[in-house]
Scaffold this motif. Sequence first.
Motif, PDB file in Angstrom:
ATOM      1  N   UNK A 146       0.814  -1.218   0.000  1.00  0.00           N
ATOM      2  CA  UNK A 146       0.000   0.000   0.000  1.00  0.00           C
ATOM      3  C   UNK A 146       0.849   1.271   0.000  1.00  0.00           C
ATOM      4  N   UNK A 147       2.152   1.139   0.119  1.00  0.00           N
ATOM      5  CA  UNK A 147       3.011   2.319   0.261  1.00  0.00           C
ATOM      6  C   UNK A 147       3.182   3.056  -1.054  1.00  0.00           C
ATOM      7  N   UNK A 148       3.569   4.343  -0.929  1.00  0.00           N
ATOM      8  CA  UNK A 148       3.841   5.145  -2.115  1.00  0.00           C
ATOM      9  C   UNK A 148       2.623   5.812  -2.715  1.00  0.00           C
ATOM     10  N   UNK A 149       1.476   5.765  -2.009  1.00  0.00           N
ATOM     11  CA  UNK A 149       0.254   6.321  -2.586  1.00  0.00           C
ATOM     12  C   UNK A 149       0.063   7.809  -2.234  1.00  0.00           C
ATOM     13  N   UNK A 150       0.903   8.328  -1.363  1.00  0.00           N
ATOM     14  CA  UNK A 150       0.748   9.708  -0.914  1.00  0.00           C
ATOM     15  C   UNK A 150       2.035  10.499  -1.145  1.00  0.00           C
ATOM     16  N   UNK A 151       1.844  11.779  -1.387  1.00  0.00           N
ATOM     17  CA  UNK A 151       2.958  12.718  -1.393  1.00  0.00           C
ATOM     18  C   UNK A 151       2.760  13.628  -0.191  1.00  0.00           C
ATOM     19  N   UNK A 152       3.739  13.664   0.733  1.00  0.00           N
ATOM     20  CA  UNK A 152       3.558  14.374   2.000  1.00  0.00           C
ATOM     21  C   UNK A 152       4.553  15.522   2.127  1.00  0.00           C
ATOM     22  N   UNK A 355     -10.965   6.292   9.148  1.00  0.00           N
ATOM     23  CA  UNK A 355      -9.519   6.323   9.375  1.00  0.00           C
ATOM     24  C   UNK A 355      -9.299   6.430  10.886  1.00  0.00           C
ATOM     25  N   UNK A 356      -8.331   5.711  11.402  1.00  0.00           N
ATOM     26  CA  UNK A 356      -8.026   5.793  12.834  1.00  0.00           C
ATOM     27  C   UNK A 356      -6.579   5.367  13.058  1.00  0.00           C
ATOM     28  N   UNK A 357      -6.084   5.682  14.247  1.00  0.00           N
ATOM     29  CA  UNK A 357      -4.720   5.295  14.609  1.00  0.00           C
ATOM     30  C   UNK A 357      -4.766   4.163  15.619  1.00  0.00           C
ATOM     31  N   UNK A 358      -3.768   3.276  15.546  1.00  0.00           N
ATOM     32  CA  UNK A 358      -3.735   2.121  16.436  1.00  0.00           C
ATOM     33  C   UNK A 358      -2.304   1.664  16.647  1.00  0.00           C
ATOM     34  N   UNK A 359      -2.022   1.224  17.870  1.00  0.00           N
ATOM     35  CA  UNK A 359      -0.783   0.485  18.115  1.00  0.00           C
ATOM     36  C   UNK A 359      -1.089  -0.961  18.469  1.00  0.00           C
ATOM     37  N   UNK A 360      -2.358  -1.347  18.312  1.00  0.00           N
ATOM     38  CA  UNK A 360      -2.762  -2.728  18.550  1.00  0.00           C
ATOM     39  C   UNK A 360      -2.762  -3.548  17.281  1.00  0.00           C
ATOM     40  N   UNK A 361      -3.065  -2.903  16.148  1.00  0.00           N
ATOM     41  CA  UNK A 361      -2.884  -3.569  14.865  1.00  0.00           C
ATOM     42  C   UNK A 361      -1.380  -3.776  14.645  1.00  0.00           C
ATOM     43  N   UNK A 363       1.679  -3.066  12.903  1.00  0.00           N
ATOM     44  CA  UNK A 363       2.111  -2.044  11.961  1.00  0.00           C
ATOM     45  C   UNK A 363       3.603  -1.808  11.965  1.00  0.00           C
ATOM     46  N   UNK A 364       3.987  -0.570  11.617  1.00  0.00           N
ATOM     47  CA  UNK A 364       5.397  -0.219  11.463  1.00  0.00           C
ATOM     48  C   UNK A 364       6.051   0.169  12.779  1.00  0.00           C
ATOM     49  N   UNK A 365       5.241   0.485  13.801  1.00  0.00           N
ATOM     50  CA  UNK A 365       5.788   0.920  15.076  1.00  0.00           C
ATOM     51  C   UNK A 365       5.059   2.156  15.558  1.00  0.00           C
ATOM     52  N   UNK A 366       4.898   2.292  16.881  1.00  0.00           N
ATOM     53  CA  UNK A 366       4.125   3.404  17.407  1.00  0.00           C
ATOM     54  C   UNK A 366       2.689   3.315  16.922  1.00  0.00           C
ATOM     55  N   UNK A 367       2.027   4.469  16.834  1.00  0.00           N
ATOM     56  CA  UNK A 367       0.689   4.523  16.256  1.00  0.00           C
ATOM     57  C   UNK A 367       0.797   4.557  14.743  1.00  0.00           C
ATOM     58  N   UNK A 368       0.070   3.687  14.063  1.00  0.00           N
ATOM     59  CA  UNK A 368      -0.054   3.726  12.614  1.00  0.00           C
ATOM     60  C   UNK A 368      -1.481   4.109  12.247  1.00  0.00           C
ATOM     61  N   UNK A 369      -1.660   4.648  11.066  1.00  0.00           N
ATOM     62  CA  UNK A 369      -2.983   5.040  10.575  1.00  0.00           C
ATOM     63  C   UNK A 369      -3.550   3.917   9.722  1.00  0.00           C
ATOM     64  N   UNK A 370      -4.812   3.576   9.976  1.00  0.00           N
ATOM     65  CA  UNK A 370      -5.502   2.493   9.275  1.00  0.00           C
ATOM     66  C   UNK A 370      -6.808   3.014   8.695  1.00  0.00           C
ATOM     67  N   UNK A 387      -2.464   2.262   5.831  1.00  0.00           N
ATOM     68  CA  UNK A 387      -2.399   3.121   4.648  1.00  0.00           C
ATOM     69  C   UNK A 387      -0.998   3.171   4.046  1.00  0.00           C
ATOM     70  N   UNK A 388       0.010   2.622   4.736  1.00  0.00           N
ATOM     71  CA  UNK A 388       1.346   2.505   4.163  1.00  0.00           C
ATOM     72  C   UNK A 388       2.214   3.740   4.340  1.00  0.00           C
ATOM     73  N   UNK A 389       3.452   3.607   3.883  1.00  0.00           N
ATOM     74  CA  UNK A 389       4.387   4.723   3.888  1.00  0.00           C
ATOM     75  C   UNK A 389       4.039   5.645   2.705  1.00  0.00           C
TER      76      UNK A 389
END
Length: 762
Positions: A146-152, A355-361, A363-370, A387-389
């Motif tokens: 899923x990564x690479x879908x956003x420009x931040x 959309x929400x943040x979780x550290x229970x799913x 993920x990559x570490x810390x809170x990730x967005x799902x 949602x990926x990097x």
Amino acid sequence: MGKYLLKLVLVFIILFSGDIMFSQQRKIEKAKIQYDRYEYIDAQETYLKVANRGYRSADLFKNLGDSYYFNSQFDDASKWYKELINSYPDDIDPEYYFRYAQTLKANDNYEEANIYLDKFANVSADDQRAKMYKSDPNYLERIDFQSGRYEIKNIAANSPFSDFGATFYGEDVVFSSSRDTLIFKKSIHQWNNEAFLQFFKAKYNAVNGELSKVKKFDKNINSKFHESTPVFTKDGQTIYFTRNNYQDKELGRDKLGTNKLKIYRSFKNEEGEWSTPESLPFNNDEYSAAHPTLSVDEQTLYFSSDMPGGKGLSDIYQVAINPDGTFGEPRNLGGRINTEGKETFPFVSDNNELYFSSNGQIGLGGLDIYVTHLEPKTKQEGEITNVGKPVNSTKDDFAFIIDDTTKKGFFSSNRAGGKGGDDLYSFIELEELKNLCEITITGVVKDSETEEIISGAKITIFDEDSNVIEAIMVGDDGVYASSNKIECNSKYFIRIEKLDYSTAEMFITTPDETQTIDLSDYRELKLVREVKLVKNDACEITITGVVRDGETEEVISGATVTIYDDEYNVIEVIEAGDDGIYTSSKKIECSSKYFIRIEKMDYSTVEMLITTPDETQTVDLSNYRKLRLVREVKVVRVGDDLAKILSLNTIYFDFNDYLIREDAKVELAKVIEVMKQYPNIKIEIRSHTDSRSSAEYNKKLSSRRAVKTLNYIAIIGEIDRSRLTSKGYGEEELINNCVYGVECSEEEHEKNRRSEFIIIVL
């Protein structure tokens, strides 16, 4: 004398040691009180002093690690969790394996993190997080998919302190910030030694995602304590937001003396003034309710809370907003979304996606967005997707909002490289969520009568709108398999063609989960006809003619003449010679209808329907005016490459990457401009790779490059997607001799990492 003095010394040491131990215990008790009240900075200082003096215990290391963990200081948390695990292996709660794994991931140490996730999963079989990890040990691959879908972009308006939790407010953006830290040194919160959070309002530039003219929000909303995560109704007349438990100028506390968070509501009157905020009825002194967001119809409020009865540290809840402004009973969103960890910062988009943040799913570490659909109709829509990097990182990423119309929005993160503890990042979504459900279509082409394998057939896969998804030429074994994206729960047409055989076609509906569909085994199913080739009956009709210019009557060489039956199946393709003559060699049936099409570059395509006679003969089409070619007078032609017409600098990609480079954006702007000038033009984006890596990988990489380019043109240029198609060629069409195994310079390899823009409709 010596013995007497020695005894005095021993007594002194014992008394002094007892005093030290008593003092350490009092410090630990003090730190525990501070910890329970979430005053983590003071607790850390106290715990550290005790630990540095050599005092050790499992509880000390747990609380010290937690004081950093819950303040997102993962490096320090990892140090003390490691001490806990190494020194007190028999006193480890499974939760600390999970938290230690999270801190390791925050330091990009996924290999060791997975070791402790394995330990956690082995001793916590009933924990939802353990089940998720066991069911998807390759979670990093799914995130990468899923990564690479956003420009931040880290926005310029960020301060050296905490800035987070943006929300749209008309043409403005409202967010929370502790940027007053250096101004109001007395109003410092003990959690992180920064000023209490206040609301700020800024002008939003929707083009570049920046904020300007930052100023404090309404004084009736801002208090002397924390305010954060606001949400406004669409008419801008009502605000919901998070604040400390604060009423009548007094802080409320629970039974342990801890100040919790509550959700407040305020209304704007006719004079544009905000009313005194009111605490919502489901708030409680004994637990927190925070981070509100509204449903699309604004009849439901979603929020996070640690109220009793939840699954984890905090869960996401929903509560009905009644027509009279009262509220129903809060309802936990359940185990599809909530875990034993922390689920927080919900946001509902206009597409009804949560959309929400979780550290229970996992993920990559810390809170990730799902993200997930709030009302899923299929198994795929019900999945919780990272949602990926680059939106997610190894640190805390949260408070995601998006405008589904513009595909632009904001999120917050404490990742490295920012300006403060938490920073606001603006983004643009270049590509929609990728379908994790992967379907492969395969089969074997056989003769319907003899069951013999047929080689050299062409397989074409169409979607339900008749767009070509993939064309495959089968080999000697008659086997074919799709390699392009085939979606789950979708309709497709499969067409098989070969000269001397009638075209076979069938309709399929793909299942709703990843699998390979072998069409060879679908013979008895209603919706899947047997894919077999049937030979035509013989007929001694010959079609012939001469290709001529419709104005000059001159003979035209090199034209392509295609003969179709009345169902538009290709019977024969003939290349006219230098004399312009074409003659059919395949079997043409008597008393039947056929389409004759003649095509040549720089000429308009012509087509005519004929009916063959009922007896053997040669049909000469030379004198039919409908089959005369007329030269096209166009600036561009079907098949032309816009890159060559516009003299574009080549759209290059970095090695092993598919992100749009800054230099490429300039060239893509030219393509966008042409498509706006000529609204009927449709183009196919063809992307290519160099020869490094495997052919299969390069094919997928080039497909991603083509899709990324298509999405960029569609979103940035606001070009209708129906005018754009994409295809990846991998390393199939190198423009130099840099094939696999041949030593080439980086510049030579770069020439092959390109995109073309082929006109397919004018």
